[in-house]
Each structure stands twice: as C-alpha cells, then as structure tokens.
Design a protein around this motif. Structure first.
Motif, PDB file in Angstrom:
ATOM      1  N   ALA B  53       0.841  -1.199   0.000  1.00 36.41           N
ATOM      2  CA  ALA B  53       0.000   0.000   0.000  1.00 36.41           C
ATOM      3  C   ALA B  53       0.873   1.244   0.000  1.00 36.41           C
ATOM      4  O   ALA B  53       0.638   2.200  -0.740  1.00 36.41           O
ATOM      5  CB  ALA B  53      -0.915  -0.001   1.217  1.00 36.41           C
ATOM      6  N   ARG B  54       1.876   1.186   0.826  1.00 37.44           N
ATOM      7  CA  ARG B  54       2.760   2.322   0.932  1.00 37.44           C
ATOM      8  C   ARG B  54       3.444   2.614  -0.399  1.00 37.44           C
ATOM      9  O   ARG B  54       3.519   3.761  -0.832  1.00 37.44           O
ATOM     10  CB  ARG B  54       3.800   2.017   2.008  1.00 37.44           C
ATOM     11  N   SER B  55       3.923   1.578  -1.041  1.00 39.25           N
ATOM     12  CA  SER B  55       4.670   1.871  -2.264  1.00 39.25           C
ATOM     13  C   SER B  55       3.730   2.193  -3.424  1.00 39.25           C
ATOM     14  O   SER B  55       4.106   2.914  -4.345  1.00 39.25           O
ATOM     15  CB  SER B  55       5.652   0.747  -2.604  1.00 39.25           C
ATOM     16  N   LEU B  56       2.524   1.691  -3.352  1.00 39.21           N
ATOM     17  CA  LEU B  56       1.566   2.063  -4.401  1.00 39.21           C
ATOM     18  C   LEU B  56       1.333   3.573  -4.338  1.00 39.21           C
ATOM     19  O   LEU B  56       1.296   4.268  -5.346  1.00 39.21           O
ATOM     20  CB  LEU B  56       0.241   1.328  -4.188  1.00 39.21           C
ATOM     21  N   LYS B  57       1.207   4.024  -3.132  1.00 42.66           N
ATOM     22  CA  LYS B  57       0.915   5.439  -2.923  1.00 42.66           C
ATOM     23  C   LYS B  57       2.146   6.321  -3.163  1.00 42.66           C
ATOM     24  O   LYS B  57       2.068   7.353  -3.810  1.00 42.66           O
ATOM     25  CB  LYS B  57       0.435   5.616  -1.485  1.00 42.66           C
ATOM     26  N   SER B  58       3.270   5.880  -2.636  1.00 41.49           N
ATOM     27  CA  SER B  58       4.450   6.743  -2.650  1.00 41.49           C
ATOM     28  C   SER B  58       5.340   6.524  -3.866  1.00 41.49           C
ATOM     29  O   SER B  58       6.249   7.298  -4.125  1.00 41.49           O
ATOM     30  CB  SER B  58       5.290   6.496  -1.402  1.00 41.49           C
ATOM     31  N   ASN B  59       5.084   5.428  -4.554  1.00 43.25           N
ATOM     32  CA  ASN B  59       5.917   5.095  -5.704  1.00 43.25           C
ATOM     33  C   ASN B  59       7.361   4.824  -5.291  1.00 43.25           C
ATOM     34  O   ASN B  59       8.293   5.091  -6.036  1.00 43.25           O
ATOM     35  CB  ASN B  59       5.866   6.227  -6.732  1.00 43.25           C
ATOM     36  N   ARG B  60       7.495   4.313  -4.087  1.00 44.13           N
ATOM     37  CA  ARG B  60       8.800   3.952  -3.558  1.00 44.13           C
ATOM     38  C   ARG B  60       8.694   2.572  -2.934  1.00 44.13           C
ATOM     39  O   ARG B  60       7.801   2.328  -2.130  1.00 44.13           O
ATOM     40  CB  ARG B  60       9.212   4.926  -2.437  1.00 44.13           C
ATOM     41  N   THR B  61       9.619   1.691  -3.278  1.00 41.89           N
ATOM     42  CA  THR B  61       9.537   0.349  -2.708  1.00 41.89           C
ATOM     43  C   THR B  61      10.547   0.134  -1.589  1.00 41.89           C
ATOM     44  O   THR B  61      10.449  -0.806  -0.832  1.00 41.89           O
ATOM     45  CB  THR B  61       9.833  -0.712  -3.783  1.00 41.89           C
ATOM     46  N   TYR B  62      11.548   1.003  -1.556  1.00 43.94           N
ATOM     47  CA  TYR B  62      12.670   0.781  -0.654  1.00 43.94           C
ATOM     48  C   TYR B  62      13.285  -0.592  -0.858  1.00 43.94           C
ATOM     49  O   TYR B  62      13.639  -1.277   0.091  1.00 43.94           O
ATOM     50  CB  TYR B  62      12.268   1.048   0.798  1.00 43.94           C
ATOM     51  N   GLN B  63      13.337  -0.953  -2.116  1.00 42.34           N
ATOM     52  CA  GLN B  63      14.064  -2.149  -2.497  1.00 42.34           C
ATOM     53  C   GLN B  63      15.022  -1.782  -3.628  1.00 42.34           C
ATOM     54  O   GLN B  63      14.700  -0.930  -4.452  1.00 42.34           O
ATOM     55  CB  GLN B  63      13.124  -3.251  -2.981  1.00 42.34           C
ATOM     56  N   VAL B  64      16.160  -2.431  -3.634  1.00 43.28           N
ATOM     57  CA  VAL B  64      17.114  -2.263  -4.720  1.00 43.28           C
ATOM     58  C   VAL B  64      17.480  -3.655  -5.209  1.00 43.28           C
ATOM     59  O   VAL B  64      17.664  -4.562  -4.402  1.00 43.28           O
ATOM     60  CB  VAL B  64      18.374  -1.511  -4.237  1.00 43.28           C
ATOM     61  N   ALA B  65      17.552  -3.817  -6.511  1.00 42.74           N
ATOM     62  CA  ALA B  65      17.904  -5.121  -7.057  1.00 42.74           C
ATOM     63  C   ALA B  65      19.367  -5.157  -7.458  1.00 42.74           C
ATOM     64  O   ALA B  65      19.937  -4.141  -7.875  1.00 42.74           O
ATOM     65  CB  ALA B  65      17.023  -5.432  -8.255  1.00 42.74           C
ATOM     66  N   PHE B  66      19.960  -6.328  -7.291  1.00 38.96           N
ATOM     67  CA  PHE B  66      21.325  -6.531  -7.759  1.00 38.96           C
ATOM     68  C   PHE B  66      21.332  -7.770  -8.642  1.00 38.96           C
ATOM     69  O   PHE B  66      20.906  -8.846  -8.216  1.00 38.96           O
ATOM     70  CB  PHE B  66      22.288  -6.706  -6.589  1.00 38.96           C
ATOM     71  N   ALA B  67      21.785  -7.611  -9.861  1.00 41.24           N
ATOM     72  CA  ALA B  67      21.808  -8.733 -10.793  1.00 41.24           C
ATOM     73  C   ALA B  67      23.226  -9.036 -11.239  1.00 41.24           C
ATOM     74  O   ALA B  67      23.954  -8.149 -11.665  1.00 41.24           O
ATOM     75  CB  ALA B  67      20.946  -8.418 -12.012  1.00 41.24           C
ATOM     76  N   MET B  68      23.592 -10.297 -11.093  1.00 38.45           N
ATOM     77  CA  MET B  68      24.921 -10.718 -11.568  1.00 38.45           C
ATOM     78  C   MET B  68      24.786 -12.138 -12.117  1.00 38.45           C
ATOM     79  O   MET B  68      23.723 -12.745 -12.053  1.00 38.45           O
ATOM     80  CB  MET B  68      25.967 -10.635 -10.476  1.00 38.45           C
ATOM     81  N   ALA B  69      25.919 -12.648 -12.618  1.00 37.93           N
ATOM     82  CA  ALA B  69      25.839 -13.922 -13.321  1.00 37.93           C
ATOM     83  C   ALA B  69      25.640 -15.108 -12.377  1.00 37.93           C
ATOM     84  O   ALA B  69      24.816 -15.985 -12.620  1.00 37.93           O
ATOM     85  CB  ALA B  69      27.104 -14.130 -14.151  1.00 37.93           C
ATOM     86  N   ASP B  70      26.369 -15.096 -11.257  1.00 37.77           N
ATOM     87  CA  ASP B  70      26.400 -16.309 -10.456  1.00 37.77           C
ATOM     88  C   ASP B  70      26.809 -16.018  -9.029  1.00 37.77           C
ATOM     89  O   ASP B  70      27.953 -15.673  -8.759  1.00 37.77           O
ATOM     90  CB  ASP B  70      27.409 -17.275 -11.092  1.00 37.77           C
ATOM     91  N   ILE B  71      25.890 -16.184  -8.137  1.00 36.48           N
ATOM     92  CA  ILE B  71      26.170 -15.861  -6.739  1.00 36.48           C
ATOM     93  C   ILE B  71      27.195 -16.825  -6.148  1.00 36.48           C
ATOM     94  O   ILE B  71      27.725 -16.595  -5.067  1.00 36.48           O
ATOM     95  CB  ILE B  71      24.867 -15.865  -5.915  1.00 36.48           C
ATOM     96  N   GLY B  72      27.508 -17.887  -6.880  1.00 32.26           N
ATOM     97  CA  GLY B  72      28.529 -18.804  -6.392  1.00 32.26           C
ATOM     98  C   GLY B  72      29.940 -18.278  -6.627  1.00 32.26           C
ATOM     99  O   GLY B  72      30.888 -18.716  -5.998  1.00 32.26           O
ATOM    100  N   ASN B  73      30.073 -17.324  -7.529  1.00 34.42           N
ATOM    101  CA  ASN B  73      31.377 -16.755  -7.844  1.00 34.42           C
ATOM    102  C   ASN B  73      31.803 -15.763  -6.754  1.00 34.42           C
ATOM    103  O   ASN B  73      31.109 -14.792  -6.493  1.00 34.42           O
ATOM    104  CB  ASN B  73      31.286 -16.063  -9.203  1.00 34.42           C
ATOM    105  N   PRO B  74      32.945 -15.998  -6.139  1.00 28.66           N
ATOM    106  CA  PRO B  74      33.402 -15.175  -5.021  1.00 28.66           C
ATOM    107  C   PRO B  74      33.479 -13.686  -5.348  1.00 28.66           C
ATOM    108  O   PRO B  74      33.331 -12.849  -4.458  1.00 28.66           O
ATOM    109  CB  PRO B  74      34.799 -15.715  -4.728  1.00 28.66           C
ATOM    110  N   THR B  75      33.689 -13.363  -6.606  1.00 28.97           N
ATOM    111  CA  THR B  75      33.724 -11.951  -6.985  1.00 28.97           C
ATOM    112  C   THR B  75      32.394 -11.281  -6.671  1.00 28.97           C
ATOM    113  O   THR B  75      32.336 -10.195  -6.104  1.00 28.97           O
ATOM    114  CB  THR B  75      33.960 -11.805  -8.509  1.00 28.97           C
ATOM    115  N   TYR B  76      31.329 -11.967  -7.039  1.00 24.69           N
ATOM    116  CA  TYR B  76      30.012 -11.390  -6.801  1.00 24.69           C
ATOM    117  C   TYR B  76      29.640 -11.450  -5.330  1.00 24.69           C
ATOM    118  O   TYR B  76      28.952 -10.566  -4.811  1.00 24.69           O
ATOM    119  CB  TYR B  76      28.972 -12.103  -7.660  1.00 24.69           C
ATOM    120  N   VAL B  77      30.106 -12.485  -4.678  1.00 21.59           N
ATOM    121  CA  VAL B  77      29.874 -12.556  -3.235  1.00 21.59           C
ATOM    122  C   VAL B  77      30.490 -11.336  -2.570  1.00 21.59           C
ATOM    123  O   VAL B  77      29.874 -10.705  -1.711  1.00 21.59           O
ATOM    124  CB  VAL B  77      30.471 -13.843  -2.631  1.00 21.59           C
TER     125      VAL B  77
END
Lengths: 335, 335
Positions: B53-77
């Motif tokens: 409800a809050r984000s519908l109204k405020s247009n803010r989710t307070y979430q940020v996404a992080f996308a990478m190839a493979d969370i198993g790779n220590p670089t991304y960790v």
DNA sequence: TTGTAAGCGTTATCAT
DNA sequence: ATGATAACGCTTACAA
C-alpha cells in the motif's frame, strides 16, 4: 525512466474499459476483437503491470526472503545458490537479509514480515530464538521455514541436519586412523551450531572411550583468523594428533597455524573441517570435511516454503539432511 | 499468520479518523492526546504498515535489485557483501537476481524493472548489452548502475575497473621475475571480461616486446574445472614459464593441472589469478592475483545508486576503481 | 462480452 | 488539529 503506462492508459488507447484490459491481460474470456485491440495498445505502450498495485490487491508479493548471518560465509552462499533457482522457477524473487548473527536483527526480520513485503521467509538463525521469542516465530505474519533446529512442537517447517552424527563420523574416522588425541576448535558457544557441536564432540569422545581433555578444546569464532588464533592457543599447551574444526574457515586458519608451527598435515596433525565448502578443495592439502548438506538444506527449505505457500494449512514438516564425511588429503595423506 | 491490523483497525480502536492515524504514524503535527491514543492502539494491535500500500501510494519500494551472473562466484559474493550493508543502512532491502550470464535473463531483469518492484538496479552484466539494447538501458524505468564498462555516452551511472592495467601489472611482474613465456588462460570471448582481458593480454605483451604466441593462449570458462582442462590443453603443446588466468577459479584449476603434470609453482611455472578472491589465500601456494576491487566496486555502486535515488537529475557518473597486484607465493616462492 | 464501481492500505488534499 | 475523501494501479463482483 519514463513514467510507465497503466491499464488506464491502455484502456484509453484501445477504446475499452479498464476491466476489459485487465481481463485480456489475465487471459479471461474476452472477444477476439477486444483482445487484439488491447494487446496492440499494450505492446505499443510497452505496458508492464505494477507490482505494488498487484500485491496490494492480491495480497501476494511473489517475493521470498532469506535471512542468514553472513553472505560471505560459503555455507550460506551454497544455500542461496540453491534457493535462488528454485524460487525463480516458481516465479518468486529473492530478498536477501544479512543479520551478522545479531539476535535483534533476526527478530527484526521476523517482525518486519508484517509489512508483507514477502510471502514467506527462510531463516537460518545463528543465535537462535530464545524461549520468549518462540511465539514470534509461531505467530509470524507469513510462513517461515527455519534452517537449523527449533524446539520440539514449534509449529514451523524446519530443515535440520544432524551435526551430532557429523561430528561422530569425523571422530570415528580419526580414531580409525589411530589418532587418540583429538582436539576441537569451536565457534562461539552461544551460537546454535557452536553449542550443538560442543555437545556432539563430548558425546563422540565418550562413545569412543576417549577422555575429555579441556586442554584440547578452544573456542573462537567462525572465521579464518580466529581459527588460526585458536589453533595457536591450543598448540601452546598440548600436542594433539588430530584437530576437528567447527567449520572450514576455522580449519583453514588452523592450517595456517600448523604451517607456522612446522607441523605437517596430516602426518603430525590430521585436520577435519565442517560444512564441506569449496574452500575444502581449494586448500592444500585438501580438507577432509563433514558435509552438512548446505546446498541440499537450502533447496529443501525453498521447496518446503513453496509448498506451504500453496497449502498454508498442511501440518508443519521437518526435513532432516544426513551428514556425510568427505575424506580428503588432510587426514589421509594422498591427494 | 494472523491477519494484520490496518490503520482502519487502529482508527476504530482509538476513536479517531484514519487520517489522524496516518499523521501520528508519520510524525506530523498532532495533538498530544491523539498521539497517545493512536500509539496505544497501534502498540496493542501490533500494527505494522503494509509495504504494498505504501509503495503504491508513494511510488517507492525501498528495495534495490542486484543482478549478476552467479552468486557462487566469489567476486560477486564480495560485491553483495558490500552492497548489502550500504543499502540496509539507508533503509533499503536487497533483491538478488542470478542470471547465469544469460543475455536474455539480463535484459529481462532490466525490463521487469517496469514492474516497479525496486527503486533501482545494480547490474554486473557478463555478456553485456548489445548495441540494440542500449536504449533499454538508457530508457530503464528506474535508475540503473552498471558494474563493468558501458559504451561511451550511455547515460547511466557506471563503476568500472581497468582490467587492461590489471593485466599489464601482472605481466610486468612476471617479466620482472625473468619469465618470458607467459601463457594466458581466458574465459569465453563473448563475455565482457573475457574480451577485455584478451585484448589487454595482447597489448601488454606488445608493450613488453614479447611476441604473441597463440599456442600460449587457451579459452575455456570461468570455472575451476574448465581452468584445469584449459591448462592441460595448453601444456600439451607448449611449456610456458608463467600463466596468467582470467580469474582465481581458473587459476585454481590450473594449479590442479600443474600439480598433475608434476610442475612446480612457482619454480617451473609462475601463476597469477585475477579478482583476488578469498580463494587466492586458501590455495597453496597462495595465489598472486590481480585485484579488481570487487568489494569496492560493489560499495561504490551502491553509493552511486543511493545518490541517484535522492537526486535523479544529476549527470551520470563514472567511477573507476584502480586494479592492484597482490603478490603471493605462486610467483615469488616464499609464503 | 463488456462497463461501472468497489476495494486492497496508504498518503495527502481539502474543508471544517 | 481533525475528518472526509480522493488517489495510487490493479482485480473482481455485479449490472447491463
């Protein structure tokens, strides 16, 4: 960063009502002609449904949260790695919480589930839930799966492993190799794994008819540097012919320490880690390690949660993943 | 799993309007007495605001996404490990996407930002954005920070590293040690890092006045087993006195292969990895590795994104993290 | 089959 | 200072 179109925009463009747009978009029976108009408009405008609006209405976020102590720990990485694809396949996003093993943080994660930002939670508590907080778990605003042990009768799905058996496997293995002075480098005793492994070590010794020698036990933390320090402390006052470490990071630290003290592994001291992470095969000599099935526990937890999300009423389930001992060079010499 | 109370519930309980409840909850000027009543009701009922409800109204989710190839790779960790606390401190949740390095997956992440489930995205593309998709990046429905290089003039915040310099540092180091036959184990050439490192290797050789010998180059994948296979292939047809590996996992595999071929590191073959992950110090001999500042890149990316979320209008920024060479036993012999 | 309208839980505007 | 009400974007009765 353009302001996205809504069903209202599309309805206007297609010359139909928002209800029709919604129906078409959701595949409900609609006249061919209308479908075409709506689809055309949606395509042209690049329509994407708004997640907040959808979840406000449907009470579903299609997000699942996973909370653990430290994403830097390979054990948790292994879990995440399994959890992620399971959720993705089912159409869920993964929200990651790192709690630093802080009890308040863990409880906070539980409470904030009330915000309904996620449909469910997988949590692997490091410090665990004190008795007074069990009701928080039981009354959680969304389904929770706990990786790790919870007290009898706590009504949550639970994936556990049997670290007691794991420790026993390790000690029996060392005993079978003729080792009789088996030291133990543990993590903090106020953590769930720390406490469990301490008890398991004592029991396993007893089962083998070996005496418990406090000089052979050190408590540190679940990190490499802490493991090295603990090993040095222990070596200062005793000379074990084997060392069991409460996780692979500690074992890696022990390896550092043994090397400094010019003790050979496994000839002088056989070394066993726990968790069987990728570090075990990166190390040299490669580490014998007790696998507690992190990957499998992660996967099973994700599956339990998805099941629960489909059928909230089913009885709580407990899944136990059996530990196995993976023997490598740090106890057997050959590579 | 109780149905949570809403401001309506609280309003009824406190005998005030929902508007007053909202005001109190948001700290807007309200009469002392009203505040007390509302707070009391909220506490008793265990009120938690609804995120949707809050984000519908405020247009803010307070979430940020992080996308990478493979969370198993220590670089991304390493990146996640830095990103997470920065976001948390700013009150944002982290949504994790693992794309397996699949281009379609990466583009899909970008497109689905339109669902507005997150306020912004940090993405570390493995395959990169083909020219035809750059407009998708430029026209993303939410701020995007790219970790890795993007073409000139792409209007997004960007954290890059200079792998060219990194490779040069490695080759100069090896050259300085008297090595003249320096092989290269790379990852796929259709990946951004793969392509960049291939070019950098060629250039660095030229700068040192060394000839380019195709027999000294192998292309595999960014995994340990692939690294081992590539090393075996290379060793079958040439005898380098040094090997540069496109990441630490490959280097670990090369170490496996060299050991099997009974070649000593560093005496016979000096070995250099890239990314300087924790694997570099877990290995034995410890790995000399080119640090590309994964942790720092993660942290800087998170900071850039947070800045952008506060001031969407600012000019796109490019942050460059300087590579450094971390010298360890795999090139210098001592531990 | 389609449109009107209510409602999900908030925030914010406008009177009062 | 407070209450009534609209609005955010969507789904879904209910009517037409």
């Amino acid at each position: 960063m353009a302001q996205g179109p809504t069903i209202t925009t599309i309805a206007a463009r297609a010359g139909v009502s928002i209800a029709s747009v919604s129906r078409v978009l959701n595949g409900l029976p609609t006249r061919e002609d209308t479908i075409r108009k709506v689809m055309a408009a949606a395509d042209e405008l690049g329509y994407v449904p708004n997640a907040a609006a959808r979840s406000l209405k449907s009470n579903r976020t299609y997000q699942v949260a996973f909370a653990m102590a430290d994403i830097g720990n390979p054990t948790y990485v292994a879990m995440v790695r399994e959890i992620q694809p399971v959720l993705k396949a089912a159409g869920y996003r993964l929200v990651l919480h790192s709690t630093d093993g802080d009890v308040d943080d863990e409880l906070d994660v539980l409470r904030r589930l009330g915000e309904r930002y996620a449909d469910g939670l997988i949590i692997s508590p490091l410090r665990g839930f004190a008795q007074q907080h069990l009701d928080l778990l039981a009354g959680a605003p969304a389904p929770v799966v706990v990786i790790g042990s919870v007290p009898q009768d706590t009504p949550v799905d639970n994936v556990r492993t049997d670290s007691r058996t794991g420790v026993r496997l390790a000690l029996e293995h060392l005993y079978g190799l003729g080792r009789r002075s088996i030291g133990f480098l543990n993590g903090p005793l106020d953590t769930i794994p720390g406490a469990a492994r301490a008890a398991a070590y004592t029991d396993a010794l007893a089962a083998l008819g070996l005496p418990y020698d406090p000089d052979l036990v050190e408590v540190g933390d679940f990190y490499r540097a802490a493991g090295a320090r603990a090993a040095h402390r222990l070596l200062e006052r005793s000379r074990p012919d084997a060392l069991l470490c409460a996780n692979d990071l500690i074992a890696l630290g022990a390896l550092d320490a043994l090397r400094e003290e010019r003790l050979r592994v496994p000839e002088d001291v056989a070394l066993v880690g726990m968790d069987d992470t990728e570090l075990a095969t990166a190390a040299w000599p490669t580490l014998t390690s007790v696998s507690l099935g992190s990957a499998e526990r992660g996967r099973r937890a994700a599956e339990l949660l998805l099941d629960r999300l489909e059928d909230g009423a089913a009885a709580p389930r407990i899944v136990t993943v059996e530990p196995t001992l993976v023997v490598r060079a740090s106890t057997e010499g050959a590579s």
